[in-house]
Write a protein that holds these residues in place. Structure first.
Motif, PDB file in Angstrom:
ATOM      1  N   LYS A 188     -77.591 -17.304-103.360  1.00  0.00           N
ATOM      2  CA  LYS A 188     -77.029 -17.700-102.072  1.00  0.00           C
ATOM      3  C   LYS A 188     -75.913 -18.728-102.243  1.00  0.00           C
ATOM      4  O   LYS A 188     -74.929 -18.726-101.493  1.00  0.00           O
ATOM      5  N   ARG A 189     -76.042 -19.600-103.227  1.00  0.00           N
ATOM      6  CA  ARG A 189     -74.989 -20.584-103.480  1.00  0.00           C
ATOM      7  C   ARG A 189     -73.722 -19.903-103.996  1.00  0.00           C
ATOM      8  O   ARG A 189     -72.610 -20.347-103.683  1.00  0.00           O
ATOM      9  N   ALA A 227     -70.039 -19.178 -95.175  1.00  0.00           N
ATOM     10  CA  ALA A 227     -70.387 -20.110 -96.249  1.00  0.00           C
ATOM     11  C   ALA A 227     -71.497 -21.061 -95.816  1.00  0.00           C
ATOM     12  O   ALA A 227     -72.450 -21.323 -96.562  1.00  0.00           O
ATOM     13  N   SER A 253     -72.134 -18.433-100.948  1.00  0.00           N
ATOM     14  CA  SER A 253     -71.507 -19.485-100.149  1.00  0.00           C
ATOM     15  C   SER A 253     -70.185 -19.919-100.757  1.00  0.00           C
ATOM     16  O   SER A 253     -69.186 -20.104-100.040  1.00  0.00           O
ATOM     17  N   ARG A 283     -74.874 -19.145 -95.662  1.00  0.00           N
ATOM     18  CA  ARG A 283     -75.444 -18.902 -96.989  1.00  0.00           C
ATOM     19  C   ARG A 283     -75.976 -20.193 -97.598  1.00  0.00           C
ATOM     20  O   ARG A 283     -76.999 -20.195 -98.296  1.00  0.00           O
ATOM     21  N   LEU A 284     -75.282 -21.295 -97.360  1.00  0.00           N
ATOM     22  CA  LEU A 284     -75.752 -22.576 -97.892  1.00  0.00           C
ATOM     23  C   LEU A 284     -77.063 -22.978 -97.238  1.00  0.00           C
ATOM     24  O   LEU A 284     -77.964 -23.518 -97.894  1.00  0.00           O
ATOM     25  N   SER A 333     -66.442 -19.696 -99.196  1.00  0.00           N
ATOM     26  CA  SER A 333     -65.583 -20.881 -99.101  1.00  0.00           C
ATOM     27  C   SER A 333     -64.223 -20.619 -99.734  1.00  0.00           C
ATOM     28  O   SER A 333     -63.192 -21.109 -99.241  1.00  0.00           O
TER      29      SER A 333
END
Length: 367
Positions: free
Chosen positions: A196-197, A50, A200, A53-54, A204
């Motif tokens: 990408k968010r 996560a 992420s 990716r963030l 998570s």
């Protein structure tokens, strides 16, 4: 890592490990250092994914900002060149109007023209003077805006190296809107950031689940000293290893929160796709319209120059007076003005279209 020191006193009845009671009175002093390592494998794995990716999403956001600033810079540069051309042509038109006014006054004094005709051309000259002053002001403002964007001193006037606007083709005109949409889906930083968010948020959510579904590993080591007083400490050390699994009701709440954040990220991605597609469609149509206006402006200039050339030939042959020549020169100046604004709009539209696709870089903008 940890470190600490402590002292204490026990005075009274205490119970031993086997249930026996005893009266005691003693003091204890400790100085310890600790090393402890705790790991939940599942949670740590997906938390790492996560975070990665963030970080990538933030990188795409930076790239999007960089591209937007480049587009703003190109747009304000084109504004500066257009303002410079406008100032030059406005001065040319003012000179032509002044000459027509002088001829009209001379003819009025000779009784060939009525005085009112000279006054009409005087009003025309005053109007052109205002337009010339306004064009000079617009050029100064365009310089100030560009200097502000480039963090330069705005009190210094910037002049473009190009004396005339040249039409740029930054996006292959053969590509259709569908072709550009496919390229946009792959290269637009805003779309990549939103994707990408989502990744992420999905990681998570998995981390929240594995935080209670995965056992926690722990290892510890304590070293230091213990005694009755700090000056009489005896060495001691203690190590431990454990594997534990704990189920806490509030962990289910964390999973629900992570799931909601994932849904929000997906909705944001859908909005980004819709917004960028709409922006691409607008930029595509604006670029086509601007290119057509530039084509028409070039045709207007060619016609005006042809008329001015013919009028100049007749004037040199003595067939027409200078009063017949000046309107054609004014027409050429007006056509140049129209072409400058049309090309500036066309170049700005091309830059916006390139930005919507997501392929902006200094080399492409200055090509």
């Amino acid at each position: 890592l940890g470190a600490g020191a402590g002292t204490g006193e026990v005075d009274g009845r205490v119970q031993g490990s086997f249930g026996d009671f005893k009266e005691v009175q003693y003091e204890t002093a400790t100085v310890d250092g600790t090393l402890r390592w705790i790991l939940n494998p599942g949670e740590a794995l997906f938390d790492g994914i996560a975070a990665s990716r963030l970080e990538e999403a933030q990188g795409e956001a930076v790239e999007g900002t960089r591209q937007q600033v480049l587009v703003w810079t190109a747009s304000r540069y084109h504004d500066l060149v257009a303002a410079q051309v406008s100032a030059i042509e406005r001065r040319e038109r003012f000179d032509i109007a002044s000459r027509r006014e002088a001829i009209a006054r001379a003819l009025a004094e000779g009784g060939i023209l009525p005085p009112g005709e000279a006054s009409r051309w005087e009003a025309e000259t005053r109007q052109r003077a205002q337009e010339m002053r306004l064009a000079d002001q617009e050029f100064r403002q365009a310089s100030t805006r560009l200097a502000e964007l480039l963090t330069l001193d705005p009190s210094v006037t910037l002049y473009p190296l190009e004396s005339e606007l040249k039409e740029q083709t930054l996006v292959d005109p053969v590509l259709s809107l569908a072709d550009l949409a496919r390229i946009r889906a792959e290269r637009n930083p805003s779309i990549r950031e939103a994707s990408k968010r989502v990744e992420s948020a999905a990681a998570s959510k998995k981390a929240a689940f594995w935080s209670f579904a995965s056992p926690t590993l722990a290892a510890g080591y304590l070293f230091g000293g213990v005694g009755e007083v700090f000056t009489g400490l005896h060495d001691r050390s203690l190590w431990s290893v454990s594997v534990a699994w704990t189920l806490s009701p509030w962990k289910f709440g964390e999973v629900a929160i992570a799931r909601a954040r994932l849904d929000l990220a997906r909705l944001a991605e859908e909005r980004t796709l819709s917004r960028t597609h709409a922006s691409l469609a607008r930029a595509y149509e604006a670029a086509r319209s601007a290119a057509e206006r530039a084509r028409l402006a070039r045709a207007e200039l060619a016609a005006a120059e042809s008329a001015a050339k013919a009028a100049a030939a007749r004037h040199e042959a003595g067939l027409v007076a200078e009063t017949e020549l000046l309107p054609t020169r004014d027409g050429v100046s007006a056509a140049r003005l129209h072409l400058a604004f049309a090309i500036a709009d066309c170049n700005r539209a091309q830059a916006e279209l390139l930005s919507s696709v997501g392929e902006v870089d200094p080399e492409s903008l200055s090509r």
